[in-house]
Write a protein that holds these residues in place. Structure first.
Motif, mmCIF file in Angstrom:
data_model
loop_
_atom_site.group_PDB
_atom_site.id
_atom_site.type_symbol
_atom_site.label_atom_id
_atom_site.label_comp_id
_atom_site.label_asym_id
_atom_site.label_seq_id
_atom_site.Cartn_x
_atom_site.Cartn_y
_atom_site.Cartn_z
ATOM 1 N N HIS A 49 51.943 74.061 69.171
ATOM 2 C CA HIS A 49 52.394 72.673 69.062
ATOM 3 C C HIS A 49 53.514 72.588 68.024
ATOM 4 N N ASN A 50 54.310 71.518 68.097
ATOM 5 C CA ASN A 50 55.363 71.301 67.110
ATOM 6 C C ASN A 50 54.736 70.891 65.787
ATOM 7 N N ASP A 51 55.323 71.370 64.705
ATOM 8 C CA ASP A 51 54.810 71.069 63.371
ATOM 9 C C ASP A 51 55.291 69.690 62.940
ATOM 10 N N ASN A 52 54.368 68.746 62.863
ATOM 11 C CA ASN A 52 54.678 67.366 62.478
ATOM 12 C C ASN A 52 55.844 66.797 63.275
ATOM 13 N N GLY A 53 55.915 67.143 64.543
ATOM 14 C CA GLY A 53 56.946 66.607 65.417
ATOM 15 C C GLY A 53 58.298 67.273 65.290
ATOM 16 N N ASP A 54 58.444 68.269 64.406
ATOM 17 C CA ASP A 54 59.728 68.957 64.236
ATOM 18 C C ASP A 54 59.901 69.965 65.367
ATOM 19 N N ARG A 55 60.864 69.718 66.236
ATOM 20 C CA ARG A 55 61.063 70.589 67.398
ATOM 21 C C ARG A 55 61.569 71.979 67.016
ATOM 22 N N HIS A 56 61.984 72.165 65.775
ATOM 23 C CA HIS A 56 62.462 73.466 65.308
ATOM 24 C C HIS A 56 61.336 74.357 64.789
ATOM 25 N N ILE A 57 60.141 73.780 64.650
ATOM 26 C CA ILE A 57 59.011 74.559 64.121
ATOM 27 C C ILE A 57 57.849 74.486 65.102
ATOM 28 N N LYS A 58 57.513 75.636 65.673
ATOM 29 C CA LYS A 58 56.377 75.728 66.591
ATOM 30 C C LYS A 58 55.233 76.397 65.854
ATOM 31 N N LEU A 71 50.535 80.839 62.700
ATOM 32 C CA LEU A 71 51.885 81.403 62.692
ATOM 33 C C LEU A 71 52.852 80.270 62.996
ATOM 34 N N ARG A 72 53.832 80.092 62.130
ATOM 35 C CA ARG A 72 54.888 79.114 62.360
ATOM 36 C C ARG A 72 56.161 79.871 62.698
ATOM 37 N N ALA A 73 56.766 79.530 63.815
ATOM 38 C CA ALA A 73 58.036 80.107 64.224
ATOM 39 C C ALA A 73 59.102 79.035 64.026
ATOM 40 N N ILE A 74 60.045 79.305 63.139
ATOM 41 C CA ILE A 74 61.080 78.331 62.808
ATOM 42 C C ILE A 74 62.384 78.769 63.445
ATOM 43 N N SER A 75 62.965 77.876 64.213
ATOM 44 C CA SER A 75 64.229 78.148 64.913
ATOM 45 C C SER A 75 65.304 77.202 64.394
ATOM 46 N N ARG A 76 65.984 77.619 63.367
ATOM 47 C CA ARG A 76 67.130 76.865 62.852
ATOM 48 C C ARG A 76 67.963 77.801 61.998
ATOM 49 N N ALA A 77 69.217 77.494 61.883
ATOM 50 C CA ALA A 77 70.130 78.341 61.113
ATOM 51 C C ALA A 77 69.727 78.345 59.642
ATOM 52 N N MET A 78 69.613 79.550 59.086
ATOM 53 C CA MET A 78 69.302 79.697 57.664
ATOM 54 C C MET A 78 69.723 81.088 57.217
ATOM 55 N N ASP A 79 69.977 81.217 55.938
ATOM 56 C CA ASP A 79 70.328 82.505 55.360
ATOM 57 C C ASP A 79 69.032 83.192 54.933
ATOM 58 N N CYS A 80 68.748 84.329 55.548
ATOM 59 C CA CYS A 80 67.485 85.029 55.288
ATOM 60 C C CYS A 80 67.291 85.353 53.815
ATOM 61 N N GLU A 81 68.271 85.998 53.220
ATOM 62 C CA GLU A 81 68.109 86.444 51.837
ATOM 63 C C GLU A 81 67.935 85.278 50.889
ATOM 64 N N THR A 82 68.696 84.216 51.094
ATOM 65 C CA THR A 82 68.564 83.037 50.237
ATOM 66 C C THR A 82 67.197 82.387 50.429
ATOM 67 N N GLY A 83 66.758 82.263 51.684
ATOM 68 C CA GLY A 83 65.457 81.661 51.975
ATOM 69 C C GLY A 83 64.317 82.431 51.343
ATOM 70 N N LEU A 84 64.340 83.760 51.473
ATOM 71 C CA LEU A 84 63.282 84.583 50.882
ATOM 72 C C LEU A 84 63.336 84.534 49.354
ATOM 73 N N ALA A 85 64.536 84.510 48.784
ATOM 74 C CA ALA A 85 64.667 84.428 47.327
ATOM 75 C C ALA A 85 64.108 83.105 46.805
ATOM 76 N N GLU A 86 64.361 82.016 47.523
ATOM 77 C CA GLU A 86 63.825 80.716 47.116
ATOM 78 C C GLU A 86 62.295 80.712 47.188
ATOM 79 N N PHE A 140 62.700 82.485 61.700
ATOM 80 C CA PHE A 140 61.881 82.717 60.521
ATOM 81 C C PHE A 140 60.429 82.566 60.956
ATOM 82 N N TYR A 141 59.571 83.476 60.508
ATOM 83 C CA TYR A 141 58.158 83.437 60.883
ATOM 84 C C TYR A 141 57.305 83.330 59.618
ATOM 85 N N ILE A 142 56.375 82.380 59.623
ATOM 86 C CA ILE A 142 55.482 82.182 58.489
ATOM 87 C C ILE A 142 54.045 82.376 58.974
#
Length: 172
Positions: A49-58, A71-86, A140-142
């Motif tokens: 299902h979509n996470d809180n209605g966000d179509r970019h997060i299944k 498992l959350r699968a996130i489909s949107r543009a992001m910088d991997c290294e910056t995201g992981l560092a944050e 991105f996978y969480i």
């Protein structure tokens, strides 16, 4: 003599009445090539299902007794290294609502993806595993698993280790 007769009677009854067994989980691979580009082995069908209605997060979730795996699968543009560092910096914050258990924050890899992992203490003997993996600049996978006790259930690692990336052209 009475004890012997009683013991024999109880043993006979124990063998005569079949024990009720828990249904065995039917582990199988589920493929979500078109939707989110992965395959994973689970003990039961997930509930996507979509996470809180966000179509970019299944969100894909299954229950393993008292453990809940998500498992959350996130489909949107992001910088991997910056995201992981944050996320690394966030895990090191001391004012977190769910404190990270010391010594659990580490870099990990899975299916060729870089990532990080840590565990949090939810109180009352409950813990939660958090894993973050970046496949590319658009995926991105969480992974998250909440469980009871200090020992991570083996089924959780079985699921995570079964994860693999697949292309949309993959056929089951």
């Amino acid at each position: 003599m009475k004890k012997l007769v009683l013991t024999v009677l109880l043993l006979t009854l124990a063998h005569a009445v079949p024990a009720q067994k828990q249904p065995r989980a039917q582990w199988r691979e589920y493929v979500f090539a078109e939707e989110d580009g992965f395959a994973i082995t689970l003990p039961s069908p997930p509930n996507p299902h979509n996470d809180n209605g966000d179509r970019h997060i299944k969100v894909y979730s299954v229950r393993l007794g008292t453990t809940v795996f998500t498992l959350r699968a996130i489909s949107r543009a992001m910088d991997c290294e910056t995201g992981l560092a944050e996320m690394w910096d966030d895990a090191n914050r001391t004012d977190r609502r769910e404190p990270v258990i010391p010594g659990t924050l580490k870099q990990v890899s899975l299916a060729g993806m870089q990532g990080l992992e840590y565990e949090t203490d939810l109180g009352s003997g409950q813990r939660s595993l958090h894993r973050f993996h970046c496949a590319d600049s658009r995926k991105f996978y969480i992974f998250n698993a909440g469980y009871q006790g200090k020992q991570r259930p083996a089924e959780v690692m079985r699921i995570i280790n079964s994860f693999r990336l697949v292309s949309p052209s993959y056929k089951q």
